[in-house]
Motif scaffolding. Structure first.
Motif, PDB file in Angstrom:
ATOM      1  N   ARG A 241      61.069  -4.243  30.809  1.00 55.03           N
ATOM      2  CA  ARG A 241      60.934  -2.833  31.173  1.00 55.03           C
ATOM      3  C   ARG A 241      61.440  -2.563  32.585  1.00 55.03           C
ATOM      4  NH1 ARG A 241      54.867  -1.318  28.872  1.00 55.03           N
ATOM      5  NH2 ARG A 241      55.323  -1.662  26.642  1.00 55.03           N
ATOM      6  N   GLU A 244      65.111  -2.445  32.393  1.00 54.26           N
ATOM      7  CA  GLU A 244      65.592  -1.194  31.796  1.00 54.26           C
ATOM      8  C   GLU A 244      65.509  -0.041  32.786  1.00 54.26           C
ATOM      9  OE1 GLU A 244      63.317  -0.565  28.323  1.00 54.26           O
ATOM     10  OE2 GLU A 244      64.227  -2.220  27.177  1.00 54.26           O
ATOM     11  N   LYS A 245      64.379   0.040  33.514  1.00 53.26           N
ATOM     12  CA  LYS A 245      64.252   1.102  34.514  1.00 53.26           C
ATOM     13  C   LYS A 245      65.311   0.975  35.590  1.00 53.26           C
ATOM     14  CE  LYS A 245      60.714   3.251  32.798  1.00 53.26           C
ATOM     15  NZ  LYS A 245      60.831   4.667  32.331  1.00 53.26           N
ATOM     16  N   THR A 246      65.601  -0.262  35.967  1.00 55.11           N
ATOM     17  CA  THR A 246      66.649  -0.472  36.972  1.00 55.11           C
ATOM     18  C   THR A 246      67.994  -0.002  36.447  1.00 55.11           C
ATOM     19  OG1 THR A 246      65.418  -2.373  37.823  1.00 55.11           O
ATOM     20  CG2 THR A 246      67.742  -2.189  38.438  1.00 55.11           C
ATOM     21  N   GLU A 248      68.478   2.298  34.135  1.00 53.76           N
ATOM     22  CA  GLU A 248      68.457   3.761  34.090  1.00 53.76           C
ATOM     23  C   GLU A 248      68.713   4.359  35.463  1.00 53.76           C
ATOM     24  OE1 GLU A 248      64.926   5.274  32.381  1.00 53.76           O
ATOM     25  OE2 GLU A 248      65.246   4.350  30.406  1.00 53.76           O
ATOM     26  N   THR A 374      65.267  10.986  32.203  1.00 56.05           N
ATOM     27  CA  THR A 374      66.268  10.971  33.279  1.00 56.05           C
ATOM     28  C   THR A 374      67.560  11.643  32.831  1.00 56.05           C
ATOM     29  OG1 THR A 374      66.910   8.744  32.534  1.00 56.05           O
ATOM     30  CG2 THR A 374      65.316   8.897  34.341  1.00 56.05           C
TER      31      THR A 374
END
Length: 617
Positions: A241, A244-246, A248, A374
């Protein structure tokens, strides 16, 4: 509501116990009700035996005061006792029941044998042996009735005892079965679950409950087993996760850089299509969305007008640079894009400024993919940039149109104050020369020179007036279509019949200067048809066949002489000059069916010719 297996078993056991109790109590109540009055009936039946003997004894005693009716009352009272409620309430209604048959036999013996003998026997005389025998027989039958009543009551009591014992045994068995079931399905699974919970508290995720079944504790055990398995993967999932956030954030950062870099070009060249398509296509790759379309709202049209698209099979009608293939894709690639009929979903975002909606951004994306928050925020930022660019472009266009009108007004005023005054002065001088009385051999030459001078001066003055009308002409209406509609209404009134009108130009196809020249050519063509052609039917057709604009003014008048323009018809000359200013072609010719056709064809200067019919990026 669907109950769970464990609850179902508990409910079933409790229901069985309750049902057993209800059945036992109902049976006890019914049997008790059925034997109610049995003792009274037995006593009443026993009293019949005594009553018969008493009546027999009474008949043998001499009364002190003879009274025949007293015996009759005694007989009626005995008969009423025989058929009284105390006995008949326990006699079944069925004719085949032994109690019913025995009761009928007793009544029959009383009415047919015993009662007639007692009524015929004289009071106080000796009782005969036959009467004694009949009384004994009657008494024996009454004893049988009493015995049947006693047997029936005892049978009901025995049945009541049996039901109570059966209910007690059944209840005990249910309680034992429930206890064993709870021990196997509740207590043992709870011990396992407590052991697993203690192991999890010690960070030991290897313990498993391994409970089988479909009840709550089995499901809870399976959930515990799944929890211990998933806890081992928690740290890995957290790392995924975070990655993935990185990613995004990196995509959002790149998209913001693209929008920032493109915004300069978008505001610099004032062309919405060429300025936004590269940015939109780059965002489609980054955000994995698309195609994207941009629609502008025009208050003069009911439907939104497409202004930008990132994917199209053919060149859009609004394309300004026909050497650009940025939005053209092959049919195969177009068929693979998300669409309404191709497993696609659509997101509509308004492009607005405070108090006004300028357009709509249409974003397509695969139906199986949800847009992240986002991505939505980036698209909302994009709509803000597009709204600013569209608003600035509209302001610049309005300022250019206003500047053009002001410049033309200044030129018209200067021409009127200078050249027009000079030409007016020359016309007055020509008038003075005409009044001179010149004679002699030079009169003919003088008249010819004066005529040519007057003709040329009038021509120059007429051309000046046309120039002044052109410079002073401005669009007081919001667009060319509205201005043309007003012109059609004006000439329809002058003609006395409605002028046929067709207009298919998309909004914002022409520049303000092109709109003014096009409007003036149409007005001149209508004026010629009304004033010179004596026409009764006139039609105006203005169409758009990308990239050309075509205008036709047709009438059914008298036509041109010898298929040529009339001599000194400066209106047609000025129309041709306007067509050349537009970079187009003007044709004025007779129609085969009669009348004149004025055709204007030109390509707006903001558009270029298409080099080939089909080309793809």
């Amino acid at each position: 509501m669907v109950k769970s297996p464990l609850v179902n078993r508990i409910i079933l056991a409790v229901s069985a116990i309750v049902l057993t109790s209800i059945v036992s109590m109902s049976a006890t109540l019914a049997i008790s009700k059925s034997i109610e009055g049995s003792a009274t009936a037995i006593n009443a039946a026993g009293a019949l035996r005594m009553g018969a003997n008493q009546m027999l004894t009474r008949l043998s005693v001499l009364p002190t005061r003879p009274d025949a009716s007293q015996n009759a009352k005694l007989f009626n009272a005995y008969e009423n006792q025989l058929s009284g409620r105390a006995i008949t309430s326990l006699i079944p209604a069925g004719s085949e029941h032994p109690l019913t048959q025995q009761h009928r036999l007793i009544i029959k013996l009383w009415k047919t044998n015993l009662l007639p003998m007692m009524e015929a026997h004289p009071q106080g005389s000796q009782i005969t042996a036959q009467m004694i025998a009949e009384v004994n027989r009657f008494t024996e039958e009454v004893n049988k009735l009493v015995l049947l009543l006693e047997e029936r009551t005892e049978a009901r009591i025995d049945l009541l005892h049996l039901i109570q014992i059966t209910s007690l045994v059944f209840s005990v068995l249910i309680v034992i079965a429930l206890f064993l079931d709870l021990k196997n399905r509740v207590l043992r699974p709870l011990r396992k679950l407590v052991r697993v919970a203690s192991a999890v508290g010690d960070q030991d995720f290897t313990q498993q409950a391994n409970l089988k079944g479909s009840d709550e504790l089995a499901q809870l055990g399976q959930a515990f087993d799944q929890m211990t398995s998933e806890l081992a993967l928690t740290y890995q999932e957290l790392e995924d996760r975070a990655r993935e956030k990185t990613e995004e954030l990196e995509v959002s950062h790149t998209a913001l850089q693209v929008m920032h870099a493109t915004s300069r070009n978008l505001f610099a060249n004032h062309d919405l299509c060429s300025g936004s398509i590269p940015m939109l296509q780059e965002l489609e790759k980054l955000l994995r969305i698309g195609p994207i379309k941009l629609y502008l709202h025009d208050k003069e049209t009911d439907e939104p007008v497409e202004a930008v698209t990132t994917a199209s099979q053919k060149r859009p009608f609004y394309c300004r640079d026909h050497h650009c293939n940025a939005c053209l894709v092959t049919p195969e690639a177009f068929d693979d894009l998300p669409a309404q009929d191709n497993d696609g979903r659509r997101l509509l975002l308004p492009i607005r400024i405070p108090g006004q909606i300028l357009g709509t951004l249409e974003v397509w994306y695969p139906a199986g993919k949800n847009l992240p928050a986002t991505t939505r925020r980036l698209l909302e930022t994009l709509t803000d940039q597009l709204a600013t660019a569209i608003f600035l472009e509209k302001q610049i266009t309005e300022e250019q149109q206003q500047t053009l009108v002001e410049e033309r007004t200044v030129i018209a005023r200067e021409l009127h104050d200078s050249l027009a005054q000079s030409l007016s002065y020359l016309k007055m001088q020509v008038t003075r020369l005409r009044r001179l009385n010149i004679t002699g051999e030079h009169k003919a030459a003088h008249d010819d020179i004066l005529h040519e001078f007057s003709t040329g001066l009038n021509s120059a003055y007429r051309q000046l007036r046309e120039l002044l009308a052109t410079f002073r002409l401005k669009l007081d209406t919001p667009d060319l279509a509205t201005a043309l509609n007003k012109t059609i209404d004006e000439f329809s009134e002058r003609l006395g019949k409605r002028v046929e009108f067709e207009y298919t130009l998309p909004p914002q196809t022409l520049s303000p200067n092109e709109e003014i020249h096009s409007l003036q050519i149409v007005r001149e063509g209508l004026a010629n048809a009304v004033k010179h052609a004596n026409a009764t039917e006139i039609s105006v057709h203005i169409t758009f066949e990308s990239p050309e604009v075509r205008a036709f003014i047709r009438d059914n008048g008298k036509g041109l002489p010898d298929d040529n323009q009339p001599i000194n018809h400066y209106g047609l000359i000025i129309m041709a000059d306007r067509a050349r200013t537009l970079g187009g072609d003007l044709k004025v010719q007779n129609r085969a069916t009669g009348g004149v056709e004025v055709s204007l064809t030109f390509i707006p200067k903001s558009r270029s010719l298409i080099p080939s019919q089909t080309s793809y990026a």
